[in-house]
Design an enzyme around this catalytic site. Sequence first.
Site, PDB file in Angstrom:
ATOM      1  N   CYS A  12       7.474  -6.419  14.782  1.00 60.70           N
ATOM      2  CA  CYS A  12       7.076  -5.583  15.924  1.00 60.70           C
ATOM      3  C   CYS A  12       5.646  -5.981  16.321  1.00 60.70           C
ATOM      4  O   CYS A  12       4.746  -5.950  15.475  1.00 60.70           O
ATOM      5  CB  CYS A  12       7.134  -4.106  15.554  1.00 60.70           C
ATOM      6  N   CYS A  16       2.363  -3.921  15.503  1.00 58.77           N
ATOM      7  CA  CYS A  16       2.196  -3.451  14.123  1.00 58.77           C
ATOM      8  C   CYS A  16       1.481  -4.490  13.282  1.00 58.77           C
ATOM      9  O   CYS A  16       1.879  -5.650  13.222  1.00 58.77           O
ATOM     10  CB  CYS A  16       3.574  -3.160  13.546  1.00 58.77           C
ATOM     11  N   CYS A  29       6.535  -7.271   6.190  1.00 60.93           N
ATOM     12  CA  CYS A  29       7.739  -6.848   6.912  1.00 60.93           C
ATOM     13  C   CYS A  29       8.230  -7.995   7.775  1.00 60.93           C
ATOM     14  O   CYS A  29       7.416  -8.712   8.369  1.00 60.93           O
ATOM     15  CB  CYS A  29       7.443  -5.624   7.780  1.00 60.93           C
ATOM     16  N   CYS A  56       0.604   4.630  10.560  1.00 59.86           N
ATOM     17  CA  CYS A  56       1.752   3.747  10.726  1.00 59.86           C
ATOM     18  C   CYS A  56       1.356   2.441  11.414  1.00 59.86           C
ATOM     19  O   CYS A  56       0.647   2.441  12.395  1.00 59.86           O
ATOM     20  CB  CYS A  56       2.787   4.479  11.580  1.00 59.86           C
ATOM     21  N   SER A  79      12.807   5.771   6.957  1.00 64.12           N
ATOM     22  CA  SER A  79      12.662   5.350   8.350  1.00 64.12           C
ATOM     23  C   SER A  79      13.318   3.993   8.547  1.00 64.12           C
ATOM     24  O   SER A  79      13.494   3.220   7.606  1.00 64.12           O
ATOM     25  CB  SER A  79      11.183   5.275   8.725  1.00 64.12           C
ATOM     26  N   SER A 100      12.805   4.706  14.362  1.00 65.33           N
ATOM     27  CA  SER A 100      11.640   4.298  15.158  1.00 65.33           C
ATOM     28  C   SER A 100      12.135   3.648  16.443  1.00 65.33           C
ATOM     29  O   SER A 100      12.477   2.475  16.455  1.00 65.33           O
ATOM     30  CB  SER A 100      10.787   3.299  14.359  1.00 65.33           C
ATOM     31  N   LEU A 101      12.196   4.441  17.491  1.00 70.44           N
ATOM     32  CA  LEU A 101      12.807   3.958  18.743  1.00 70.44           C
ATOM     33  C   LEU A 101      11.756   3.285  19.627  1.00 70.44           C
ATOM     34  O   LEU A 101      11.965   2.190  20.119  1.00 70.44           O
ATOM     35  CB  LEU A 101      13.460   5.138  19.465  1.00 70.44           C
ATOM     36  N   CYS A 103       3.304   8.404   1.434  1.00 67.55           N
ATOM     37  CA  CYS A 103       3.947   7.410   2.300  1.00 67.55           C
ATOM     38  C   CYS A 103       4.007   6.112   1.487  1.00 67.55           C
ATOM     39  O   CYS A 103       2.971   5.593   1.068  1.00 67.55           O
ATOM     40  CB  CYS A 103       3.094   7.242   3.558  1.00 67.55           C
ATOM     41  N   GLU A 117       0.804  -1.225   0.000  1.00 67.47           N
ATOM     42  CA  GLU A 117       0.000   0.000   0.000  1.00 67.47           C
ATOM     43  C   GLU A 117       0.832   1.266   0.000  1.00 67.47           C
ATOM     44  O   GLU A 117       1.972   1.268   0.439  1.00 67.47           O
ATOM     45  CB  GLU A 117      -0.894   0.011   1.245  1.00 67.47           C
ATOM     46  N   GLY A 160       7.091  -2.373   5.463  1.00 67.60           N
ATOM     47  CA  GLY A 160       8.464  -2.831   5.320  1.00 67.60           C
ATOM     48  C   GLY A 160       9.491  -2.010   6.060  1.00 67.60           C
ATOM     49  O   GLY A 160       9.223  -0.901   6.527  1.00 67.60           O
ATOM     50  N   GLU A 161      10.673  -2.594   6.205  1.00 62.90           N
ATOM     51  CA  GLU A 161      11.834  -1.914   6.788  1.00 62.90           C
ATOM     52  C   GLU A 161      12.732  -1.519   5.612  1.00 62.90           C
ATOM     53  O   GLU A 161      13.382  -2.372   4.995  1.00 62.90           O
ATOM     54  CB  GLU A 161      12.556  -2.879   7.745  1.00 62.90           C
TER      55      GLU A 161
HETATM   56  S1  SF4 Z   1       6.623  -1.262  12.824  1.00 59.66           S
HETATM   57 FE1  SF4 Z   1       7.724  -1.060  10.862  1.00 59.66          FE
HETATM   58  S2  SF4 Z   1       9.547  -2.368  11.169  1.00 59.66           S
HETATM   59 FE2  SF4 Z   1       8.085  -2.979  12.765  1.00 59.66          FE
HETATM   60  S3  SF4 Z   1       6.941  -4.718  11.842  1.00 59.66           S
HETATM   61 FE3  SF4 Z   1       5.802  -2.806  11.405  1.00 59.66          FE
HETATM   62  S4  SF4 Z   1       6.454  -2.175   9.339  1.00 59.66           S
HETATM   63 FE4  SF4 Z   1       7.981  -3.630  10.151  1.00 59.66          FE
END
Ligand code: SF4
Length: 364
Positions: free
Chosen positions: A130, A133, A126, A356, A211, A234-235, A119, A106, A177-178
Site C-alpha cells: 500500500c 504505508c 508486509c 497504523c 485486520s 481496511s477498505l 497492537c 514492532e 503485516g497482513e
Molecule cells: S497498510 Fe497494512 S496491508 Fe497495506 S502495506 Fe501497510 S501493513 Fe501492509
Amino acid sequence: MTQQLVFTAPRRALPPRHLADLDPAGRAAAVAELGLPAFRANQLAHHYYGRLIADPQQMTDLPAGVRAAVADALFPTLLTAASEIECDAGETRKTLWRAHDHTKFESVLMRYPRRNTVCISSQAGCGMACPFCATGQAGLTRNLSTAEILEQVRAAAVELRDRDHGRLSNIVFMGMGEPLANYARVVAAVRRITEPPPNGFGISARSVTVSTVGLAPAIRKLADEGLGVTLALSLHTPDDELRDTLVPVNNRWKVDEALDAARYYADVTGRRVSVEYALIRDVNDQPWRADLLGRKLHKTLGQLVHVNLIPLNPTPGSDWDASPKPVEREFVRRVRAQGVECTVRDTRGREIAAACGQLAADSE
Ligand code: SF4
C-alpha cells in the site's frame, strides 16, 4: 504500481520451535521426546499461559535437573526488545523487537481508562505494498511464527502486570503485516490467545480483532474457523479505480468481492465487521466517496458494519497527508446519512510513529 504483491514469504528461516508454537497434542509429544511424564505438558503450558513465565528456571515445581533441557527444547529466547519508546504521558508504548535472525518488527501497547490494548505484528514487513504505508514500502521480510506472535502478547501482559496496570484486555492484529497472508500461524495464535489456561491466555474472542486488506477467500475461511473474533476490513476507498492503486490487493479481489466476503463473515459469526478507512487529503476524502461508501456498506452489510475513520498519520518525506478536520466531519456526516455507523478513531501514538502504517518506518 510496480511492486509485486507477496503472498508467500521469502525463504527465510522461521525461529526455533517454542512451546507456544504447539497445540496440546504437540506439547504432549514434545514432553515425551524429553523423557518427561505426560503431566509436565500441562504444567509447562500453565506456567506460560496462566502465569506468563517463559523461563524454566523460574518454574519451581519443575525438577531443577530438567530445567535446562526444557529451556533448550521448548523455551528459546525468541524476542529481545531492541528499543522502547513512550508517548501520551506513558499510556502508549512502542517496542521494537529483534528476533533470533535479527529480523525486526514492532508492537504497541495502549492503555485506556477501561481497557489495555496491544497492537501486534503478524509479519516482519508486509508484501501488500500500500503506497501510503511505511511498513509496505520496505516489503516483506518474513512471516512471524505463532510463538513470535504470542510472545508479543505475553510481553504486553507481563508489562501491565508488573507495573500494576491491570490485565491485558484487547488484542488487535494491526501492527506490521497482513495477518491473513500468514493465515495458519495467525489462526493458531488466535486459538492460543482465546482459549483459557492451560491452553491459552484466556482473552475473550470478542476482544480480539484481525485486520485484513481484503483477501476474500481467507476472510471466508476465517469465518468458518468458529473463532468469533472481530474482523476489520481496511477498505480505504469504495471504488475500484482508486483502490487498485491505494490497496494493490484490489487488483486481485475487488471492492465488491471483499465486501461480500465481509458479509459472509458477519452472517457466519454474528459479529459486526469493522471497516477501516484512512482518510487522506485530496485522495479519498471527497464527499461523493463518502456517499458511495455509505451506500455500498448499507446495501451489503446493513447494520452489521461500523466505519472507523483513521486520520492518516503522515510518514516523513511522504506526499500523503491527513484530511482537514472540516472535511473529516463532512465525511462522517455523509456516511452516517446513509444509515451506517461511523466514528473517527483516536490517533494514539502519533508522536512515536506508532499509528497504523508507520511501524518500523524509522527503525533502521
Ligand atoms: S497498510 Fe497494512 S496491508 Fe497495506 S502495506 Fe501497510 S501493513 Fe501492509
